[in-house]
Design a protein around this motif. Structure first.
Motif, short mmCIF file in Angstrom:
data_model
loop_
_atom_site.label_atom_id
_atom_site.label_comp_id
_atom_site.label_asym_id
_atom_site.label_seq_id
_atom_site.Cartn_x
_atom_site.Cartn_y
_atom_site.Cartn_z
N UNK A 182 2.80 20.63 31.13
CA UNK A 182 4.18 20.23 30.87
C UNK A 182 5.14 20.95 31.81
N UNK A 183 6.29 20.32 32.05
CA UNK A 183 7.32 20.96 32.88
C UNK A 183 7.78 22.26 32.21
N UNK A 184 8.14 23.24 33.03
CA UNK A 184 8.59 24.52 32.48
C UNK A 184 9.53 25.21 33.45
N UNK A 185 10.31 26.13 32.91
CA UNK A 185 11.13 27.03 33.73
C UNK A 185 10.92 28.45 33.21
N UNK A 186 10.94 29.41 34.10
CA UNK A 186 10.78 30.81 33.71
C UNK A 186 12.11 31.39 33.27
N UNK A 203 14.99 19.08 24.24
CA UNK A 203 14.28 20.05 23.40
C UNK A 203 13.07 20.65 24.13
N UNK A 204 12.79 21.90 23.79
CA UNK A 204 11.71 22.62 24.48
C UNK A 204 11.16 23.70 23.55
N UNK A 205 10.09 24.33 24.01
CA UNK A 205 9.53 25.48 23.30
C UNK A 205 9.73 26.71 24.16
N UNK A 206 10.26 27.76 23.54
CA UNK A 206 10.40 29.03 24.25
C UNK A 206 9.21 29.90 23.88
N UNK A 207 8.46 30.34 24.89
CA UNK A 207 7.26 31.13 24.67
C UNK A 207 7.41 32.50 25.31
N UNK A 208 7.07 33.54 24.56
CA UNK A 208 7.00 34.88 25.14
C UNK A 208 5.95 34.93 26.24
N UNK A 209 6.26 35.64 27.31
CA UNK A 209 5.27 35.76 28.37
C UNK A 209 4.04 36.49 27.89
N UNK A 210 4.23 37.58 27.16
CA UNK A 210 3.11 38.39 26.70
C UNK A 210 3.13 38.58 25.19
N UNK A 269 6.26 31.89 19.78
CA UNK A 269 6.65 30.53 20.17
C UNK A 269 7.79 30.09 19.26
N UNK A 270 8.87 29.58 19.85
CA UNK A 270 10.00 29.07 19.08
C UNK A 270 10.41 27.70 19.60
N UNK A 271 10.66 26.78 18.67
CA UNK A 271 11.14 25.45 19.05
C UNK A 271 12.65 25.51 19.21
N UNK A 272 13.13 25.17 20.40
CA UNK A 272 14.57 25.17 20.69
C UNK A 272 14.98 23.71 20.87
N UNK A 273 15.57 23.15 19.84
CA UNK A 273 15.93 21.73 19.87
C UNK A 273 17.25 21.50 20.61
N UNK A 274 18.17 22.44 20.43
CA UNK A 274 19.48 22.35 21.09
C UNK A 274 20.04 23.76 21.23
N UNK A 292 10.38 28.50 29.24
CA UNK A 292 10.89 27.38 28.47
C UNK A 292 10.09 26.16 28.88
N UNK A 293 9.34 25.61 27.92
CA UNK A 293 8.43 24.51 28.22
C UNK A 293 8.96 23.23 27.58
N UNK A 294 9.07 22.21 28.39
CA UNK A 294 9.57 20.91 27.92
C UNK A 294 8.73 20.41 26.75
#
Length: 375
Positions: free
Chosen positions: A117-121, A136-143, A151-156, A170-172
């Motif tokens: 999936x598309x992502x940005x660091x 909307x995307x999922x924010x994931x801790x690097x470590x 993992x957190x769902x960021x809808x807006x 941040x993963x789409x």
């Protein structure tokens, strides 16, 4: 096979590796920080100690011949030093290092043309706010994310407070049809074998596998794509051992890598009963440089995780075991964790049945009748 073999980590995956090792009379040494770890009672050699402290890992491993892991959160620098001194370390420290950090892991897929999936660091919570058009995307801790944590769902932007104020990505959000996984084994000669694709159903709140079916009910072209992606991923890493590749099947027929694990995995528990070779035996075959075993599956199977009941913390008690044990081709595996906590993995149940409708009925029976409570 008279080598001294070490497993970093003594949890349930280590326990099942040990069970497979007993058949071959392997000399196993386990390191784990928990004095009551599941492996403690049956490991031939058990040492309590930190998996992340350099000196502890190095001193434990210096008298061993082969070292493997059952969890990625380990001191890679110590493993690299042991490898440089001639120890066989599988999976290799370079592989563990890449997978430990989801930021590096995702960039690795991109660099190797592996679909994801598309992502940005991101480095901070404020960075997430700069990408409103990515939601909307999922924010994931690097470590250090594990079993749904990190993992957190960021809808807006209204959800920005849930984002991590630490390095992450941040993963789409993917509009997916199913979540699937393939476990692939690779030995030092580069020979690979895959297990049949499994279909996973995740807990709606806690982002961990609730139950799964094997093989997955997917079209043949999707099955082929998944197996091909898994083998390309293992080859790109150059891993020796088993690699679990979790993937999304999108509604438009794409297959995208979600995450990988460089070790036996929850999505392969059922292979102990359902397949000619379990993922645990296959891991030993791979790291010992032995021929890989057949992965043929004897019959459709399911696996249900037994999670600690909400509101229960304390000595564990398994309710409903009589019902489970009275049901044909239903096999419980209890991990020996003395204390249950809400949603902690306390065991799993493997179910085998030629009839898919009956298989699904048995999954429902297990989910409704077995509970892990505190006494």
């Amino acid at each position: 096979m008279n080598q001294k073999i070490g497993i970093l980590g003594g949890g349930q995956l280590g326990l099942m590796l040990l069970q497979a090792a007993i058949d071959w009379h392997l000399d196993i040494h386990v390191l784990d920080p928990d004095p009551d770890a599941p492996c403690r009672r049956i490991a031939p050699h058990f040492k309590q100690g930190s998996l992340q402290d350099y000196d502890t890992v190095y001193n434990w491993g210096k008298n061993l011949d082969i070292i493997t892991i059952e969890i990625e959160k380990v001191n890679v620098d110590a493993l690299a030093a042991l490898r440089d001194e001639g120890k066989l370390v599988y999976p290799q420290p370079s592989v563990i290092r890449k997978i430990q950090d989801k930021r590096i892991q995702k960039q690795f897929y991109k660099e190797n043309d592996l679909p994801t999936a598309e992502f940005v660091l991101t480095k901070t919570r404020a960075d997430v706010a700069k990408h409103a058009d990515f939601l909307p995307a999922f924010h994931k801790l690097g470590k250090d994310g594990y079993d749904g944590r990190g993992v957190q769902h960021i809808d807006s932007l209204e959800d920005l407070g849930k984002a991590f104020d630490a390095p992450g990505l941040l993963e789409k959000a993917v509009d997916f049809e199913k979540e699937i996984a393939v476990i692939v084994a690779r030995n030092p000669a580069g020979v690979m074998k895959t297990f049949p694709v499994v279909e996973m159903v995740f807990h709606p709140e806690h982002n961990l596998v609730d139950y799964l079916f094997a093989p997955a009910e997917i079209p043949e072209d999707i099955r082929f794509k998944a197996e091909e992606i898994a083998t390309r991923t293992a080859e790109a890493f150059g891993i020796v051992g088993v690699l679990a590749v979790e993937m999304f099947v999108t509604k438009d027929g794409r297959v995208l890598i979600n995450e990988v694990a460089p070790r036996p995995h929850n999505s392969g528990h059922h292979t102990i009963r359902a397949n000619a070779t379990s993922q645990y035996e296959q891991h030993w075959r791979a790291i010992l440089g032995l021929p890989l075993g057949s992965t043929i599956q004897y019959a459709p199977a399911a696996m249900v995780n037994l999670l600690g009941e909400a509101g229960h913390t304390g000595p564990a008690h398994y309710e409903g075991m009589d019902t489970l044990l009275a049901t044909e081709q239903v096999f419980p595996f209890l991990y020996g964790k003395a204390v249950t906590k809400p949603h902690r993995k306390m065991g799993h149940v493997t179910i085998v049945d030629e009839n898919l409708e009956s298989l699904r009925d048995k999954v429902a029976l297990v989910k409704s009748s077995v509970r892990v409570l505190s006494t």
